[in-house]
Design a protein around this motif. Structure first.
Motif, PDB file in Angstrom:
ATOM      1  N   GLY A   1      13.495  24.470 -41.091  1.00 33.81           N
ATOM      2  CA  GLY A   1      12.703  25.510 -40.426  1.00 33.81           C
ATOM      3  C   GLY A   1      13.557  26.728 -40.091  1.00 33.81           C
ATOM      4  O   GLY A   1      13.115  27.872 -40.249  1.00 33.81           O
ATOM      5  N   ILE A   2      14.805  26.490 -39.647  1.00 34.14           N
ATOM      6  CA  ILE A   2      15.730  27.594 -39.351  1.00 34.14           C
ATOM      7  C   ILE A   2      16.052  28.368 -40.629  1.00 34.14           C
ATOM      8  O   ILE A   2      16.077  29.605 -40.643  1.00 34.14           O
ATOM      9  CB  ILE A   2      17.021  27.047 -38.704  1.00 34.14           C
ATOM     10  N   TYR A   3      16.279  27.642 -41.724  1.00 37.70           N
ATOM     11  CA  TYR A   3      16.624  28.269 -43.011  1.00 37.70           C
ATOM     12  C   TYR A   3      15.503  29.208 -43.467  1.00 37.70           C
ATOM     13  O   TYR A   3      15.730  30.387 -43.766  1.00 37.70           O
ATOM     14  CB  TYR A   3      16.867  27.156 -44.034  1.00 37.70           C
ATOM     15  N   TYR A   4      14.284  28.700 -43.520  1.00 39.32           N
ATOM     16  CA  TYR A   4      13.150  29.506 -43.980  1.00 39.32           C
ATOM     17  C   TYR A   4      12.820  30.601 -42.964  1.00 39.32           C
ATOM     18  O   TYR A   4      12.515  31.740 -43.342  1.00 39.32           O
ATOM     19  CB  TYR A   4      11.927  28.618 -44.219  1.00 39.32           C
ATOM     20  N   GLY A   5      12.876  30.257 -41.663  1.00 40.82           N
ATOM     21  CA  GLY A   5      12.585  31.247 -40.630  1.00 40.82           C
ATOM     22  C   GLY A   5      13.586  32.383 -40.627  1.00 40.82           C
ATOM     23  O   GLY A   5      13.228  33.540 -40.364  1.00 40.82           O
TER      24      GLY A   5
ATOM     25  N   PHE B   1       6.419  22.732 -46.511  1.00 39.19           N
ATOM     26  CA  PHE B   1       5.055  23.272 -46.625  1.00 39.19           C
ATOM     27  C   PHE B   1       4.512  23.623 -45.236  1.00 39.19           C
ATOM     28  O   PHE B   1       3.900  24.676 -45.043  1.00 39.19           O
ATOM     29  CB  PHE B   1       4.134  22.245 -47.296  1.00 39.19           C
ATOM     30  N   ILE B   2       4.745  22.727 -44.280  1.00 39.25           N
ATOM     31  CA  ILE B   2       4.260  22.961 -42.918  1.00 39.25           C
ATOM     32  C   ILE B   2       4.961  24.178 -42.314  1.00 39.25           C
ATOM     33  O   ILE B   2       4.322  25.024 -41.666  1.00 39.25           O
ATOM     34  CB  ILE B   2       4.502  21.706 -42.051  1.00 39.25           C
ATOM     35  N   ALA B   3       6.270  24.305 -42.535  1.00 35.48           N
ATOM     36  CA  ALA B   3       7.031  25.440 -41.997  1.00 35.48           C
ATOM     37  C   ALA B   3       6.521  26.757 -42.561  1.00 35.48           C
ATOM     38  O   ALA B   3       6.430  27.766 -41.839  1.00 35.48           O
ATOM     39  CB  ALA B   3       8.520  25.269 -42.306  1.00 35.48           C
ATOM     40  N   MET B   4       6.150  26.762 -43.854  1.00 38.44           N
ATOM     41  CA  MET B   4       5.634  27.987 -44.470  1.00 38.44           C
ATOM     42  C   MET B   4       4.356  28.454 -43.781  1.00 38.44           C
ATOM     43  O   MET B   4       4.174  29.640 -43.501  1.00 38.44           O
ATOM     44  CB  MET B   4       5.344  27.740 -45.957  1.00 38.44           C
ATOM     45  N   VAL B   5       3.450  27.512 -43.516  1.00 33.72           N
ATOM     46  CA  VAL B   5       2.189  27.856 -42.849  1.00 33.72           C
ATOM     47  C   VAL B   5       2.476  28.367 -41.440  1.00 33.72           C
ATOM     48  O   VAL B   5       1.909  29.379 -40.994  1.00 33.72           O
ATOM     49  CB  VAL B   5       1.243  26.635 -42.811  1.00 33.72           C
ATOM     50  N   MET B   6       3.366  27.678 -40.722  1.00 35.32           N
ATOM     51  CA  MET B   6       3.717  28.113 -39.366  1.00 35.32           C
ATOM     52  C   MET B   6       4.285  29.531 -39.370  1.00 35.32           C
ATOM     53  O   MET B   6       3.936  30.361 -38.516  1.00 35.32           O
ATOM     54  CB  MET B   6       4.756  27.154 -38.759  1.00 35.32           C
ATOM     55  N   LEU B   7       5.158  29.817 -40.334  1.00 39.56           N
ATOM     56  CA  LEU B   7       5.794  31.127 -40.385  1.00 39.56           C
ATOM     57  C   LEU B   7       4.791  32.231 -40.699  1.00 39.56           C
ATOM     58  O   LEU B   7       4.866  33.331 -40.140  1.00 39.56           O
ATOM     59  CB  LEU B   7       6.917  31.120 -41.430  1.00 39.56           C
ATOM     60  N   LEU B   8       3.849  31.939 -41.603  1.00 36.31           N
ATOM     61  CA  LEU B   8       2.838  32.944 -41.928  1.00 36.31           C
ATOM     62  C   LEU B   8       1.958  33.224 -40.719  1.00 36.31           C
ATOM     63  O   LEU B   8       1.677  34.384 -40.382  1.00 36.31           O
ATOM     64  CB  LEU B   8       1.982  32.473 -43.108  1.00 36.31           C
ATOM     65  N   VAL B   9       1.529  32.158 -40.024  1.00 34.09           N
ATOM     66  CA  VAL B   9       0.689  32.313 -38.830  1.00 34.09           C
ATOM     67  C   VAL B   9       1.441  33.059 -37.734  1.00 34.09           C
ATOM     68  O   VAL B   9       0.865  33.860 -36.993  1.00 34.09           O
ATOM     69  CB  VAL B   9       0.226  30.922 -38.327  1.00 34.09           C
ATOM     70  N   LEU B  10       2.748  32.831 -37.641  1.00 35.27           N
ATOM     71  CA  LEU B  10       3.556  33.480 -36.608  1.00 35.27           C
ATOM     72  C   LEU B  10       3.835  34.939 -36.949  1.00 35.27           C
ATOM     73  O   LEU B  10       3.737  35.823 -36.076  1.00 35.27           O
ATOM     74  CB  LEU B  10       4.884  32.729 -36.449  1.00 35.27           C
TER      75      LEU B  10
ATOM     76  N   VAL C   1      11.401  26.883 -36.809  1.00 36.66           N
ATOM     77  CA  VAL C   1      10.770  28.114 -37.280  1.00 36.66           C
ATOM     78  C   VAL C   1      10.981  29.255 -36.281  1.00 36.66           C
ATOM     79  O   VAL C   1      11.337  30.385 -36.658  1.00 36.66           O
ATOM     80  CB  VAL C   1       9.263  27.850 -37.503  1.00 36.66           C
ATOM     81  N   LEU C   2      10.775  28.981 -35.001  1.00 38.09           N
ATOM     82  CA  LEU C   2      10.951  30.009 -33.973  1.00 38.09           C
ATOM     83  C   LEU C   2      12.410  30.444 -33.873  1.00 38.09           C
ATOM     84  O   LEU C   2      12.719  31.641 -33.798  1.00 38.09           O
ATOM     85  CB  LEU C   2      10.463  29.485 -32.616  1.00 38.09           C
ATOM     86  N   LEU C   3      13.329  29.464 -33.878  1.00 39.17           N
ATOM     87  CA  LEU C   3      14.749  29.789 -33.817  1.00 39.17           C
ATOM     88  C   LEU C   3      15.182  30.607 -35.034  1.00 39.17           C
ATOM     89  O   LEU C   3      15.901  31.603 -34.908  1.00 39.17           O
ATOM     90  CB  LEU C   3      15.587  28.507 -33.747  1.00 39.17           C
ATOM     91  N   GLY C   4      14.726  30.169 -36.213  1.00 40.52           N
ATOM     92  CA  GLY C   4      15.100  30.862 -37.448  1.00 40.52           C
ATOM     93  C   GLY C   4      14.617  32.295 -37.458  1.00 40.52           C
ATOM     94  O   GLY C   4      15.350  33.210 -37.847  1.00 40.52           O
ATOM     95  N   THR C   5      13.363  32.517 -37.019  1.00 40.77           N
ATOM     96  CA  THR C   5      12.822  33.882 -36.996  1.00 40.77           C
ATOM     97  C   THR C   5      13.598  34.751 -36.021  1.00 40.77           C
ATOM     98  O   THR C   5      13.966  35.889 -36.332  1.00 40.77           O
ATOM     99  CB  THR C   5      11.330  33.854 -36.600  1.00 40.77           C
ATOM    100  N   ALA C   6      13.879  34.209 -34.836  1.00 46.82           N
ATOM    101  CA  ALA C   6      14.613  34.980 -33.821  1.00 46.82           C
ATOM    102  C   ALA C   6      16.030  35.289 -34.292  1.00 46.82           C
ATOM    103  O   ALA C   6      16.540  36.411 -34.115  1.00 46.82           O
ATOM    104  CB  ALA C   6      14.646  34.208 -32.509  1.00 46.82           C
ATOM    105  N   ILE C   7      16.683  34.321 -34.917  1.00 51.46           N
ATOM    106  CA  ILE C   7      18.059  34.505 -35.382  1.00 51.46           C
ATOM    107  C   ILE C   7      18.104  35.459 -36.566  1.00 51.46           C
ATOM    108  O   ILE C   7      19.012  36.272 -36.694  1.00 51.46           O
ATOM    109  CB  ILE C   7      18.680  33.139 -35.740  1.00 51.46           C
ATOM    110  N   GLY C   8      17.084  35.375 -37.438  1.00 56.45           N
ATOM    111  CA  GLY C   8      17.032  36.274 -38.584  1.00 56.45           C
ATOM    112  C   GLY C   8      16.903  37.726 -38.172  1.00 56.45           C
ATOM    113  O   GLY C   8      17.415  38.626 -38.844  1.00 56.45           O
ATOM    114  N   VAL C   9      16.227  37.970 -37.044  1.00 52.46           N
ATOM    115  CA  VAL C   9      16.036  39.335 -36.566  1.00 52.46           C
ATOM    116  C   VAL C   9      17.357  39.942 -36.093  1.00 52.46           C
ATOM    117  O   VAL C   9      17.579  41.149 -36.215  1.00 52.46           O
ATOM    118  CB  VAL C   9      14.987  39.363 -35.425  1.00 52.46           C
ATOM    119  N   LEU C  10      18.267  39.126 -35.567  1.00 58.50           N
ATOM    120  CA  LEU C  10      19.550  39.634 -35.076  1.00 58.50           C
ATOM    121  C   LEU C  10      20.508  39.846 -36.246  1.00 58.50           C
ATOM    122  O   LEU C  10      20.811  38.902 -36.977  1.00 58.50           O
ATOM    123  CB  LEU C  10      20.174  38.644 -34.085  1.00 58.50           C
TER     124      LEU C  10
END
Length: 500
Positions: free
Chosen positions: A66-70, A363-372, A27-36
């Motif tokens: 997690g990377i895909y969704y993030g 499902f777990i990744a979705m919750v993590m991403l929303l909280v993040l 999730v963290l990697l996906g979010t960071a990579i998506g931003v670039l």
């Protein structure tokens, strides 16, 4: 009930401490990579494939998911704030999200996108659990004429509602289709618009086109007008959605999965088509049509929900058919084969722990991403307070890095600059940018499906309308094209009646 019991077992696998850790890393990697910009989730998964050789397959795929969704969450962040899509699925978010950010509502746009991703991902993953076999059967029955009809619908729908006129919309689409022709003909191997350059034989990557038209074009446009307007910092705005905004967004959040999930499950362009169609749908249904193009929150909420649900739909055809419909799915399929696992109808029987653990982890990744992402919305929005010369210099730098990372060729930077200048000219003369991106993304695929349909019918045009599905889609296209004309005639008739 079998699906529910299997899903409960899957949660037992996904909630183990080790798998939770890999989900958080993904999730963290996906979010960071998506931003670039330019470095999408497909590249991230591909780069991490060698690293995961020693990992348990379940842990590896939980991280990849997690990377895909993030990546989708992160891609909308720069799309909204800087008009620089992190990946093609986030292109539509820039249409309304960036005007919102410029007017001081960047935090609300990011919150609408984050909740939209959460809603679309949750609904899409629930549909994945219950409808995977049915949707897979339907996807098998859809042929080349149906795919071509869907893509024509995407072309017509988006060009009809964007820009100051339809002519400008179709002109932009023609530019995109022309760029999409560059490279080798997929069926004959003939070079087209390569000017004898072997470097152009593979075509121009859509990421370079999207980043060039949006990011470089926007940076050059701002630079042209920077001296005429004072460089005032843009306010961040309040980091939550008000009651009025919630009333406007909850329906788009629920409508998005209805468009995104089916399109994700069939090989018709991944998340691009459903996000475009969701945008068109929200504009048609909105009571605030005059705000579209100026910062309508529905234009962020609906497409982002559709994009996330499309990701879940993509996993349906990959897991049940072994059919990858996006670049990420193709890399994940290679990862399955790396572990000696073959996705297909028997995968659920042979590898139930892996499959249901993977689905539960979504499902777990979705919750993590929303909280993040929700708490980070106002933090990300503060990027807009950076003085514009520094901000756009940073955009140009990351856009260049992202474009170079796609192929590692210096020519990609030259192409990026040329397409950026094209984006500047399109802004100067009022041509909408989105239809051009659609043309590049879907043009080659539409051409391939058109030629396949004509080959099957021995060159007969009737081969394009020989299925009930394709006929239905063309009827919808005819309604879209004829509706403004019919509406104009009705209004003129009423005006004459009132005058008399």
């Amino acid at each position: 009930m079998d699906s529910l019991s299997s899903l409960i077992d899957g949660f037992g696998t996904a909630l183990s401490p080790v798998n939770l850790l890999w989900a958080a890393i993904g999730v963290l990697l996906g979010t960071a990579i998506g931003v670039l910009p330019g470095i999408g989730p497909a590249m991230a998964v591909a780069l991490l494939l060698p690293v995961t050789y020693g990992l348990d397959p379940t842990a590896a795929f939980i991280m990849f998911a997690g990377i895909y969704y993030g990546g989708m969450f992160g891609g909308s962040t720069t799309s909204i704030l800087l008009n620089t899509p992190g990946e093609t699925a986030a292109v539509v978010a820039a249409m309304e999200g960036h005007p919102m950010a410029r007017s001081g509502r960047g935090a609300q746009a990011l919150a609408a996108a984050a909740i939209g991703h959460f809603a679309g991902g949750m609904i899409g993953t629930c549909l994945l659990v219950f409808l995977a076999p049915t949707v897979a059967e339907l996807a098998v029955d859809i042929g080349a004429p149906d795919y071509f009809a869907i893509m024509v619908l995407a072309f017509i729908a988006v060009t009809s509602v964007l820009g100051s006129s339809r002519i400008r919309g179709f002109a932009s689409l023609l530019i995109g289709l022309t760029i999409g022709l560059v490279g080798l003909d997929q069926m004959t191997g003939q070079q087209r618009l390569t000017f004898g350059s072997l470097d152009l034989a593979d075509g121009i990557d859509v990421v370079i086109v999207a980043v060039g038209l949006f990011a470089i074009g926007e940076a050059l446009w701002v630079a042209m007008h920077l001296r005429r307007r004072p460089d005032e910092p843009i306010p961040v705005g309040r980091p939550w959605l008000g009651k009025a905004e919630l009333r406007r967004t909850w329906k788009p959040w629920l409508r998005g999965p209805a468009i995104g999930f089916p399109f994700g499950a069939i090989p018709a362009g991944g998340a691009e088509i459903p996000t475009f169609l969701s945008y068109v749908t929200e504009k048609r249904l909105s009571k605030h049509r005059d705000e579209f193009g100026k910062g309508a929150i529905e234009g962020v909420a609906g497409p982002e929900s559709a994009a996330s649900a499309s990701a879940a739909g993509t996993l349906v055809s990959m897991l049940t058919l072994g059919l990858p419909t996006t670049a990420v799915a193709a890399v994940m399929l290679a990862a399955f084969q790396q572990y000696g696992i073959q996705p297909g109808p028997l995968l659920f029987e042979r590898e139930p722990d892996l499959v249901w653990g993977l689905i539960a982890s979504l499902f777990i990744a979705m919750v993590m991403l929303l909280v993040l992402n929700l708490p980070l919305a106002p933090v990300w929005a503060k990027l807009l307070r950076v003085p514009r010369p520094y901000l756009y210099a940073g955009i140009l730098f990351f856009a260049a890095v992202g474009a170079y990372a796609v192929g590692g060729e210096p020519l990609d930077l030259v192409i990026l600059l040329i397409i950026g200048l094209l984006g500047l000219l399109m802004r100067r003369y009022g041509l909408p940018v989105l239809p051009a991106v659609i043309g590049v993304i879907l043009g080659p695929a539409a051409e391939q499906q058109l030629r396949r349909a004509l080959q099957i019918s021995d060159g007969s045009i009737s081969g394009l309308v020989n299925t009930p599905f394709s006929v239905t889609v063309y009827v919808v296209i005819a309604l879209i094209l004829c509706w403004p004309l019919a509406k104009g005639l009705v209004l003129r008739g009423r005006a004459k009646t009132k005058a008399s």
